[in-house]
Every structure is written in C-alpha cells, then in structure tokens.
Design a protein around this motif. Sequence first.
Motif, PDB file in Angstrom:
ATOM      1  N   TYR A 329       0.820  -1.210   0.000  1.00 46.59           N
ATOM      2  CA  TYR A 329       0.000   0.000   0.000  1.00 46.59           C
ATOM      3  C   TYR A 329       0.854   1.260   0.000  1.00 46.59           C
ATOM      4  O   TYR A 329       0.563   2.216  -0.736  1.00 46.59           O
ATOM      5  N   SER A 333       0.130   3.335  -3.583  1.00 42.99           N
ATOM      6  CA  SER A 333      -0.694   4.528  -3.384  1.00 42.99           C
ATOM      7  C   SER A 333       0.010   5.791  -3.858  1.00 42.99           C
ATOM      8  O   SER A 333      -0.628   6.828  -4.048  1.00 42.99           O
ATOM      9  N   GLU A 340      -4.331   1.208  -5.323  1.00 44.94           N
ATOM     10  CA  GLU A 340      -4.493   0.486  -4.057  1.00 44.94           C
ATOM     11  C   GLU A 340      -5.659  -0.493  -4.090  1.00 44.94           C
ATOM     12  O   GLU A 340      -5.731  -1.415  -3.277  1.00 44.94           O
ATOM     13  N   SER A 353     -10.538  -2.314   4.096  1.00 45.43           N
ATOM     14  CA  SER A 353      -9.608  -1.204   3.865  1.00 45.43           C
ATOM     15  C   SER A 353      -9.298  -0.430   5.141  1.00 45.43           C
ATOM     16  O   SER A 353      -8.120  -0.211   5.461  1.00 45.43           O
ATOM     17  N   TRP A 357      -5.726  -0.212   7.187  1.00 43.32           N
ATOM     18  CA  TRP A 357      -5.144   1.093   7.552  1.00 43.32           C
ATOM     19  C   TRP A 357      -4.761   1.107   9.023  1.00 43.32           C
ATOM     20  O   TRP A 357      -3.675   1.556   9.394  1.00 43.32           O
ATOM     21  N   THR A 360      -1.644  -0.953   9.638  1.00 43.84           N
ATOM     22  CA  THR A 360      -0.393  -0.259   9.284  1.00 43.84           C
ATOM     23  C   THR A 360       0.003   0.751  10.356  1.00 43.84           C
ATOM     24  O   THR A 360       1.191   0.944  10.622  1.00 43.84           O
ATOM     25  N   LYS A 361      -0.980   1.410  10.970  1.00 44.43           N
ATOM     26  CA  LYS A 361      -0.674   2.370  12.039  1.00 44.43           C
ATOM     27  C   LYS A 361      -0.111   1.643  13.262  1.00 44.43           C
ATOM     28  O   LYS A 361       0.816   2.140  13.928  1.00 44.43           O
TER      29      LYS A 361
END
Length: 559
Positions: A329, A333, A340, A353, A357, A360-361
Amino acid sequence: MTRYPNFPVTKMDSKRLIIFIVLSLGILLLWQEKFAPKPQPAATVQTQTASDSTAAAQPAGANGAEVGSLARGQRIRVDTDVIHAEIDTTGGDLRDLELLKHDSTADAKKPFNLLTDGNGRVYVAQTGLLADSNPALPTHKTVFTSTQNSYSLTGDTLEVRLTAPVANGVKVDKVYVFKRGSYDIGVRYEIVNGGTNPLAPTAYYRLLRDGKSPDGESRFAQTFTGPAVYTEANKFQKVKFADLDKEKAEYTKDARGGWVGMLQHYFMTAWLMKPLDGQDICQIAKSCRFDMAAKDGLYSASALVDLKPIAPGQKFDLTVPLYAGPEEYSTISKVANGLEYSKDYGIFYIVASPLFWLLTKLYALVSNWGWAIILLTLIVKAVFYPLTAASYRSMGKMKALSPRLERLKEQHGDDRVKFQQAVMEMYKQEKVNPLGGCLPMVIQIPVFIGLYWALLSSVELRQAPWVLWIHDLARPDPFYVLPAIMAVTMFAQTFLNPPPTDPVQAKMMKIMPLAFSAMFFFFPAGLVLYYVLNSILSIAQQWYINRQIEQAKKVAQQS
C-alpha cells in the motif's frame, strides 16, 4: 396435531456417521491440497525463430494486437537494486522479471519470478506501434537491436535503448527507464518521422499471460487472478478469465485517467495512463482506450493510445509507465490513483480497507506485523465486547438450563412435538431468547470477513517474522503449532456453549471444530494468529460471563 414418525439413531450408527464425516473431510482436504490437478489452459505456447518474427502484427479484435505465439530472440539482462529483468530483442518485450526483495513461493531461497515465458508459463509485457499508412512500424514481432546485452544500475536511473529497423523513413527507438528502489518502469517511444507524409500511429501497451493460478497458491486461500481496469469515472473493475473466454467481459473502454493491469495474490502489473508524478497520457493523445482479449488459453489486457499526427521531419516522444511489483500500500498509493484497489478485498473492501489502515498504524508503533495483528485483534475484540457479551450471556443462560432440558427430554421421551413445546415454554418463563446468542454474532460477521481479507491480501506480511519459529507470516506455520492451538481452542469452546438437544447434533458439535480446523494447517500464519487469539479471548470472555450467571443463580437460590 399431526405427528411425524421418529427414526431413532443408535449409538453405533452415530459413531459410524461421525467417523465417516471426519474421514471424508480429511481425505478431501488432503486430496485438494496435495494431489488434485490444477486446471490447465488448453493452449500451448509455440516458439518461433527471430528471423520468422519480423512481420508486422495485424490487428486481431479490438485490442489492436494479435494474441499469438511468442517468438524468441536475444536477451538483454538488466539488474537494479530491486529487480532482475530480461528484455527480448523480438518486440522489445519485457519477458522475465524477478523481484529480488521477495522470495519465491515455492522456494524461499530464490527470488520471486513475476514475469516469465519459460517453464510452461506465459506472463509478459509487450508494446508496439500500428498505422495504416505505414504497416512496417515496429510491433511485438519486430526484431530490435541494442548496443549492449547486459546493463546494471549504478546511479539513480538506467536507460536501456532498443532500435527498430527504419520503416519508410520513420525511425523508432524504444527506451526502458529503470529507477533505483522502484518497481515503476518507464517505457518511452522516440518516433522521428523522416517520411514525406504525416504519421498518426496507434501505440499499444499489453500484458499477456496464461490463465494458470500463481505458483504456490493454496487451495484454501485463493484470491483473484486476472485483468482489471481503473478509471476516475468508472472506478475499479475486475474481469474474470472465464468471462473473456465467453466474450461476456464487461469493463470500461475509456482509458482516461486510469490504468489497466493483471492482478494476482500479492503482486500486480499495470500500464499507467495517468501516473501521479507524470503526464496524463490521454490528454496528449487524440484518444485512448482499454481492451481485453482471449485466444488459445492466453489473455491480454491492453491500453491503446491513438497519437496525434506527427508531421514530416518532426519528433515525438511518448512515455507510458509500467508498474510491476508487490501490492504494498505504501508503494502503490504513490504511483497512480486507484492502484491500491489491486489489493483484493472483494465485496468487503469497505470494511477491510480501514482495518488494514489501522493495522499499518499499529505496525508503525511496534515495528512487527505479528504484534500489530495481536493489537488489532485486541482492539476489534474490545469494540465488539458489548455485542459478544450479550451473545455469550444469552448462551450462558441457555447452558444453565441444560439440566432442566435433560429432565424434559426424559419426561417426554420420543415425543418431539411435546418436548419442543415444553422447551419453548421454559424459555418463555425464564425470559431466554434462543436467538439472542446468534444475532449479535451475525452483526460482526462482515467485520470478521473483512479482517480475513485484509490479512490474506497483505503482501506486507510476506517474509515478515513474528517470534521464534514464525519467520514468514504469509506462509503456513512450519511446525503447525498455531493450527494445533486453534483446534484445541475450537474444541474447548464447545464445552462453554449450550449443548444441542439432539444427541447426534451434540456429538457433531464436538467433532466438527476439529475437522474444520484442518483448513488452518494450510492458512498463512498471520491469519491463523488472529483466529487463535480471537478464539482464546472469546473463551475467556464466555467463561467469565458463564461464571457470573452461575454466581447470580446461587445468590438467587440462597435468597
């Protein structure tokens, strides 16, 4: 009231039925994974000599270039810090592409081979020029020449120039541009019209591949493989190989502001009509469009660019980038809008999605995808705690009524109608809703499935270690520790649920978790890690709620 006859099931019959189902499931899973033949396209790829391949391609169908045999010429080798590529002088095709930072699915000691025309596989990137006024323009069958047969990146960029034979005064060079640390490959045509008439060619950019599943893909964790398009107007559309075979494929033809590509698990290729850091190809052209075709077991996904007339004595350059690499991603992106979407979340994209997200954080905080999965599981479990608590409370109340259910069963014997009436009357008196344990769980299903797809489609988990023996979260657990724990937790959880009133169903509820847990032995370790932790947390929560119900019942009895 009409009564239906009962057909009693003996204890021996129950054992035989259970053994038969378990053995059948085990044999089916083992056969599908290890022995069942994978579907093969009917076509074979023929090889021509380079001398036989200089004829211009004739448009066949709407894609502007025939889907035919692959001729083989000399190979030009290109090495950068992230890829090893091979360009064939026949057509100037990109015929082989190894991703040096990603290992092979079948052999972790070798790099992942994305593009290839060997070992019975076809997956290549081709380009060409077509014009009615000059049929000798270079196509994917023209033999190019190069000053070198080997290139290596030493700076930030590397250009590989191929020159086509002059065609009626028109000189064409095809230039590949490789960049350090990038899977974004520029493909530039330099066209010099040395003829006496204006030239208005059509440039085609094609991805050609067979319909076979990617090497090493599990039968239990398959994702989409095939062509896809994206435009700002019509968004993302996937096209099945079967629909191309039947000529029933539906997709947008207008290529403005989009891309066309071939997708598979974790990796993709795409011709970009509007890269984020470059010009919009369709704005400088007369028109551009997408098209797809199928022939002899090979499938093409193409972008066709109709160029504006090039006057005699004028030069025109056209660069169309090719992305060929992982569906990371953070990378895709930044390459083109909508790229994506290539991460295949299916219809659960709207759920998967944001979950990815968040993942990933969390990874940014702990720098380990395994611990990030654990934190994500804890967060999702906390968010749904009220719903799962209501579900487990309902099931706990039903479990507390199990002794009364047994007495009712003994009281009514084989009279199922009276037994069911008595059970429903008991539920009514105790204010227990039999569906109360199901409805809260149903609400959570889309989130659980979305999380499944988020983890399954994350190439970021590939080669990502967690702890001890888990060195790759995208591969199955090498020692099957996590699947074994999963089987134990699924079996243990059955003791916390209210037993079915039917004895055969009760036995099946004990056996089926073990049978179905066999699938987890072939799932990626990262995915099994989520299910294991979620199952353990569910057991802890359900045990705690059941204990609360039992204590409340004792207090009520004492008072």
